[in-house]
Design a protein around this motif. Sequence first.
Motif, PDB file in Angstrom:
ATOM      1  N   ALA A  69       0.833  -1.202   0.000  1.00 57.87           N
ATOM      2  CA  ALA A  69       0.000   0.000   0.000  1.00 57.87           C
ATOM      3  C   ALA A  69       0.870   1.255   0.000  1.00 57.87           C
ATOM      4  N   LYS A  70       1.972   1.201   0.750  1.00 51.30           N
ATOM      5  CA  LYS A  70       2.872   2.356   0.812  1.00 51.30           C
ATOM      6  C   LYS A  70       3.545   2.596  -0.540  1.00 51.30           C
ATOM      7  N   TYR A  71       4.032   1.515  -1.160  1.00 55.91           N
ATOM      8  CA  TYR A  71       4.781   1.690  -2.408  1.00 55.91           C
ATOM      9  C   TYR A  71       3.887   1.919  -3.619  1.00 55.91           C
ATOM     10  N   LEU A  72       2.570   1.866  -3.426  1.00 59.66           N
ATOM     11  CA  LEU A  72       1.657   2.286  -4.485  1.00 59.66           C
ATOM     12  C   LEU A  72       1.567   3.805  -4.569  1.00 59.66           C
TER      13      LEU A  72
ATOM     14  N   LEU B 158      -5.004   4.473  -3.765  1.00 58.14           N
ATOM     15  CA  LEU B 158      -5.340   4.171  -2.380  1.00 58.14           C
ATOM     16  C   LEU B 158      -6.127   2.868  -2.383  1.00 58.14           C
ATOM     17  N   LEU B 159      -5.596   1.839  -1.723  1.00 66.08           N
ATOM     18  CA  LEU B 159      -6.203   0.509  -1.839  1.00 66.08           C
ATOM     19  C   LEU B 159      -7.678   0.487  -1.476  1.00 66.08           C
ATOM     20  N   GLY B 160      -8.072   1.229  -0.459  1.00 67.73           N
ATOM     21  CA  GLY B 160      -9.472   1.199  -0.036  1.00 67.73           C
ATOM     22  C   GLY B 160     -10.380   2.096  -0.831  1.00 67.73           C
ATOM     23  N   GLY B 161      -9.809   2.943  -1.706  1.00 69.16           N
ATOM     24  CA  GLY B 161     -10.624   3.893  -2.439  1.00 69.16           C
ATOM     25  C   GLY B 161     -11.279   4.902  -1.505  1.00 69.16           C
ATOM     26  N   VAL B 162     -12.166   5.717  -2.039  1.00 69.70           N
ATOM     27  CA  VAL B 162     -12.985   6.657  -1.266  1.00 69.70           C
ATOM     28  C   VAL B 162     -14.350   6.714  -1.932  1.00 69.70           C
TER      29      VAL B 162
ATOM     30  N   PRO C  81     -13.467   3.788  -7.045  1.00 67.85           N
ATOM     31  CA  PRO C  81     -13.396   2.369  -6.704  1.00 67.85           C
ATOM     32  C   PRO C  81     -12.118   2.016  -5.968  1.00 67.85           C
ATOM     33  N   PRO C  82     -12.160   0.969  -5.149  1.00 71.81           N
ATOM     34  CA  PRO C  82     -10.955   0.546  -4.429  1.00 71.81           C
ATOM     35  C   PRO C  82      -9.935  -0.083  -5.362  1.00 71.81           C
ATOM     36  N   GLY C  83      -8.729  -0.234  -4.864  1.00 70.00           N
ATOM     37  CA  GLY C  83      -7.685  -0.882  -5.635  1.00 70.00           C
ATOM     38  C   GLY C  83      -7.912  -2.375  -5.755  1.00 70.00           C
ATOM     39  N   LYS C  84      -7.173  -2.979  -6.692  1.00 71.21           N
ATOM     40  CA  LYS C  84      -7.287  -4.415  -6.931  1.00 71.21           C
ATOM     41  C   LYS C  84      -6.001  -5.110  -6.493  1.00 71.21           C
ATOM     42  N   VAL C  85      -6.159  -6.147  -5.693  1.00 71.53           N
ATOM     43  CA  VAL C  85      -5.024  -6.911  -5.172  1.00 71.53           C
ATOM     44  C   VAL C  85      -5.129  -8.341  -5.682  1.00 71.53           C
ATOM     45  N   LEU C  86      -4.033  -8.836  -6.249  1.00 74.08           N
ATOM     46  CA  LEU C  86      -3.951 -10.229  -6.692  1.00 74.08           C
ATOM     47  C   LEU C  86      -2.981 -10.953  -5.770  1.00 74.08           C
ATOM     48  N   VAL C  87      -3.435 -12.047  -5.169  1.00 72.83           N
ATOM     49  CA  VAL C  87      -2.611 -12.829  -4.251  1.00 72.83           C
ATOM     50  C   VAL C  87      -2.368 -14.202  -4.867  1.00 72.83           C
TER      51      VAL C  87
ATOM     52  N   ALA D 216      -8.410  -7.031   2.333  1.00 63.77           N
ATOM     53  CA  ALA D 216      -9.865  -6.943   2.424  1.00 63.77           C
ATOM     54  C   ALA D 216     -10.270  -5.963   3.521  1.00 63.77           C
ATOM     55  N   GLY D 217      -9.540  -5.980   4.627  1.00 68.77           N
ATOM     56  CA  GLY D 217      -9.846  -5.067   5.720  1.00 68.77           C
ATOM     57  C   GLY D 217      -9.675  -3.614   5.328  1.00 68.77           C
ATOM     58  N   LEU D 218      -8.747  -3.347   4.397  1.00 75.32           N
ATOM     59  CA  LEU D 218      -8.562  -1.983   3.906  1.00 75.32           C
ATOM     60  C   LEU D 218      -9.629  -1.591   2.893  1.00 75.32           C
ATOM     61  N   GLY D 219     -10.406  -2.576   2.435  1.00 71.58           N
ATOM     62  CA  GLY D 219     -11.476  -2.293   1.488  1.00 71.58           C
ATOM     63  C   GLY D 219     -11.135  -2.582   0.045  1.00 71.58           C
ATOM     64  N   ALA D 220      -9.972  -3.183  -0.206  1.00 74.26           N
ATOM     65  CA  ALA D 220      -9.577  -3.492  -1.584  1.00 74.26           C
ATOM     66  C   ALA D 220     -10.398  -4.646  -2.138  1.00 74.26           C
TER      67      ALA D 220
END
Length: 366
Positions: free
Chosen positions: A146-149, A159-163, A167-173, A188-192
């Motif tokens: 999240a910081k290095y984004l 911003l991973l959670g958006g406002v 829309p929120p960011g997309k994370v691939l794990v 998920a807790g950040l809202g991504a």
Amino acid sequence: MKIGVPIEIKNNENRVGMTPSGVFELTKRNHEVFVQKNAGFGSGFFDKDYIEAGATILDTIEEVYAVAEMIVKVKEPIEQEYSLIREDQVVFTYFHFASSEALTRAMIDSKSVCIAYETVEDADGSLPLLIPMSEVAGRMSIQQGAKYLEKPIRGRGVLLGGVPGVPPGKVLVLGAGVVGVQAAKMAAGLGANVTILDINMKQLRHVCDIMPKNVVTEFSSEYNIRKHIKDADLIIGGVLIKGAKAPKLITRDMLKDMRPGTVIVDVAVDQGGCFETTKATTHQDPTYIIDDVVHYCVANMPGAVPYTSTVALTNVTLPYVIKLANEGWEDACANNASLAKGLNVVKGDVVYKEIAEAFDLEYTAS
């Protein structure tokens, strides 16, 4: 038994192999513990705490290695330590041999007994001494990602959670093991919006049961990886093959399909990394950029939160340390199948098959 706890000298490694509480448990059993001066300082433990617990403080790392029958560490020995390790000395730590031929050959030459935290394995296939650090690293991967984004660090500026209204960011794990689950939970807790890929359908079903609706699962394949990297903001590599090199799931040519500023975090870097472009970095210089993609590949991520990491690690290693001290390594491993699987290199022989295969070395069944 005489047990040594040296300072970790890997770059920006602030953890320590034993807490004062662990020292107390050993000294009350009549073992001697020798702790290098200021070894616990980075984790918030001080020499006076160790002295009160019954330890002897030694000034130098050379003194600790010279007196100890067993060394208890956190990270693999680095080159400065190779010559300090003696024949028949037990070294109990994370080794990750499959990622370093130089380390493997140095420990073979030392004729020491190398017991690796990461391959101690319970009957159900779980890795009890790897789990807590995987939990820390999985959670940190999102924190760091999240910081290095952020744009000042050449990330996408997302911003991973958006406002509201964005829309929120997309994370691939990649990987639904301990690292992947913890990463997905944090994201998920950040809202991504989170997609987690794995080839283990049983594990994917478990993830579906425990995760909120902004986490979706999909079977892992090259096709699906190539599909998802095109619009992912943050990609987490959390794939583990016990004791072996990690598979290269993202190849160099795939970087061109990612958007500029995408961040990839390779938690599998200790095992060689699951991205083809991975090279180990440090907390001092954690990132590099290839084809406009930000790579975060710190090889000791939990070292950045040493208090949490040290306590979490020693919670699980101490029972094994006590067993090794009380019984000696041969009887302890003979009497405990989980601990026996931690044996990697014993008196010049490679006794863990995947390590032998990684470097085309002779394998000796233990």
